[in-house]
Design an enzyme around this catalytic site. Structure first.
Site, mmCIF file in Angstrom:
data_model
loop_
_atom_site.group_PDB
_atom_site.id
_atom_site.type_symbol
_atom_site.label_atom_id
_atom_site.label_comp_id
_atom_site.label_asym_id
_atom_site.label_seq_id
_atom_site.Cartn_x
_atom_site.Cartn_y
_atom_site.Cartn_z
ATOM 1 N N GLY A 29 -5.843 10.725 -3.317
ATOM 2 C CA GLY A 29 -6.527 10.679 -2.022
ATOM 3 C C GLY A 29 -6.106 11.821 -1.116
ATOM 4 N N ASP A 30 -6.265 11.593 0.157
ATOM 5 C CA ASP A 30 -5.951 12.633 1.155
ATOM 6 C C ASP A 30 -4.461 12.725 1.468
ATOM 7 O OD1 ASP A 30 -6.124 9.991 2.251
ATOM 8 O OD2 ASP A 30 -6.031 10.870 4.247
ATOM 9 N N ARG A 53 -6.943 9.136 -9.796
ATOM 10 C CA ARG A 53 -7.469 9.435 -8.452
ATOM 11 C C ARG A 53 -6.335 9.817 -7.483
ATOM 12 N NH1 ARG A 53 -6.757 7.345 -2.982
ATOM 13 N NH2 ARG A 53 -8.706 7.586 -1.868
ATOM 14 N N SER A 62 0.815 -1.223 0.000
ATOM 15 C CA SER A 62 0.000 0.000 0.000
ATOM 16 C C SER A 62 0.842 1.264 0.000
ATOM 17 C CB SER A 62 -0.920 -0.007 1.217
ATOM 18 O OG SER A 62 -0.168 -0.340 2.356
ATOM 19 N N GLY A 80 -9.565 8.064 1.906
ATOM 20 C CA GLY A 80 -9.108 9.436 1.729
ATOM 21 C C GLY A 80 -10.204 10.426 1.410
ATOM 22 N N THR A 125 -1.530 2.913 4.353
ATOM 23 C CA THR A 125 -0.766 4.163 4.259
ATOM 24 C C THR A 125 0.100 4.370 5.490
ATOM 25 O OG1 THR A 125 -2.441 5.233 2.945
ATOM 26 C CG2 THR A 125 -1.074 6.682 4.280
ATOM 27 N N THR A 139 -5.219 7.919 8.040
ATOM 28 C CA THR A 139 -5.152 6.739 7.192
ATOM 29 C C THR A 139 -6.581 6.248 7.004
ATOM 30 O OG1 THR A 139 -4.309 4.473 7.024
ATOM 31 C CG2 THR A 139 -4.648 5.308 9.236
ATOM 32 N N GLY A 140 -6.828 5.617 5.870
ATOM 33 C CA GLY A 140 -8.180 5.143 5.617
ATOM 34 C C GLY A 140 -8.745 5.755 4.351
ATOM 35 N N THR A 144 1.743 6.993 0.342
ATOM 36 C CA THR A 144 0.829 5.892 0.023
ATOM 37 C C THR A 144 0.788 5.600 -1.474
ATOM 38 O OG1 THR A 144 -1.445 5.107 0.404
ATOM 39 C CG2 THR A 144 -1.209 7.353 -0.367
HETATM 40 C C1 SD4 Z 1 -6.010 7.141 0.361
HETATM 41 N N1 SD4 Z 1 -5.770 7.510 2.708
HETATM 42 O O1 SD4 Z 1 -5.395 7.217 -0.683
HETATM 43 C C2 SD4 Z 1 -5.244 6.782 1.586
HETATM 44 C C3 SD4 Z 1 -5.311 5.302 1.753
HETATM 45 C C4 SD4 Z 1 -5.113 4.861 3.136
HETATM 46 O O2 SD4 Z 1 -5.407 3.386 4.768
HETATM 47 O O3 SD4 Z 1 -4.693 5.553 3.998
HETATM 48 N N2 SD4 Z 1 -5.504 3.723 3.475
HETATM 49 O O4 SD4 Z 1 -7.220 7.312 0.463
#
Ligand code: SD4
Length: 327
Positions: free
Chosen positions: A216-217, A214, A84, A240, A186, A237-238, A204
């Protein structure tokens, strides 16, 4: 009301009004100021252990938090077994590994790259964006061009295993972002050095099999990462999209400025995510925060989020986040 509890009650009220009065968890105000450790580093997930190990080598010798977080997150970035982050990260639905990263220091200097391809260490490119350009963020081809101009090598980041998994995924092509379940994701690292300076880094490969393009955050300052040298640092994390919608890490730091402990600030940010989303299926987000006193804490929507912490007192160890059990 006896004097002490009256004082606590007033303190509690003033923190609540500053924070918009929607915060039930004000244990920080009631307990007084917690004491933390310096230097100290926290990093998300199990791969945070390796990151902390590298960062601690720098911190324990009096090095800077900025150097520590960069060195730390480079470890999973370079590890093909981490699916990841960086090299070996799962690709988008077109089979391309596209990377997002950002870094920020205690003086609000920051750098970011997004949608970067073929470069193994996006965090180091982000740091050079911060240090060598007048900009904060470079994306896509421009980010790669900049990296190459700085001496980074072009490399294929799609490992054989990731390619096989992608081929398998293509048979159904079903986009189901299953986040955080396998306990590696991440990486966000936050550190405070012996001078008391804070820094953070986040990197990440983003959501597996995402739409091409795409972002993310994780490379967005204020979403995946935020540092205010006078207050504290936070990372996410998670999913985004949920973190961007709520300006997650900036909110966590702002809540710490208003007096919340790192853990309570993370909890409040999680509650906002829950409040703003009708469908919480698979919507995992975890926040991790560290304040100027070296106190840290985290919180997540669902169970499973954890982090590694290293300091002089306890060595390098894993801790589990508290999470929202019902809503
Ligand atoms: C995202 N936040 O690209 C990242 C992915 C991530 O745990 O953190 N996953 O959305």
């Amino acid at each position: 009301m006896e004097n002490n509890s009256r004082r606590n009650f007033i303190k509690k009220l003033s923190v609540a009004s500053l924070a918009g009065a929607s915060i039930p968890a004000l244990s920080f105000a009631m307990e007084g100021k917690a004491k933390g450790n310096k230097p100290l580093m926290v990093s998300t997930w199990n791969h945070g252990m390796g990151a902390n190990e590298a960062g601690w080598e720098i911190l324990k010798n009096g090095g800077s938090a900025l150097d520590a977080v960069e060195a730390g997150v480079r470890v999973p970035e370079g590890d093909p077994m981490e699916r990841s982050v960086g090299f070996g990260g799962l690709p988008d639905r077109e089979g391309r590994v596209t990377l997002d990263a950002c870094i920020m220091d205690h003086e609000s200097q920051c750098g970011a790259v997004a949608f970067l391809q073929d470069i193994k260490h996006p965090i180091s490119v982000a740091r050079l964006v911060m240090e060598k350009t007048p900009h904060v963020m470079l994306v896509g081809k421009g980010a790669k061009q900049f990296a190459l101009s700085q001496g980074f090598k072009e490399e294929n980041l799609l490992t054989e295993q990731s390619r096989k998994d992608w081929e398998e995924w293509k048979k159904k092509s079903k986009y189901q972002p299953v986040i955080n379940i396998e306990n590696h994701d991440t990486i966000g690292s936050l550190a405070i050095d012996s001078k008391g300076n804070l820094a953070g880094a986040c990197t990440t490969s983003g959501a597996a099999y995402k739409l091409h393009g795409r972002v993310g955050d994780s490379p967005i300052i204020g979403a995946g990462l935020f540092v205010d040298g006078e207050v504290g640092a936070a990372c996410a994390t998670g999913l985004g999209e949920a973190v961007i919608r709520t300006a997650g890490s900036a909110i966590v730091v702002e809540l710490m400025r208003q007096g919340l402990s790192p853990k309570d600030a993370c909890e409040e940010a999680v509650k906002r995510i829950i409040h703003k989303h009708k469908d919480l299926t698979n919507l995992q987000v975890g926040f991790l925060a560290l304040n100027k006193d070296g106190v840290y804490g985290g919180y997540s929507v669902y169970a499973g989020f954890n982090w590694a912490v290293v300091d002089n007192k306890g060595g390098n160890r894993m801790e589990d986040a508290e999470y929202k059990k019902e809503w």
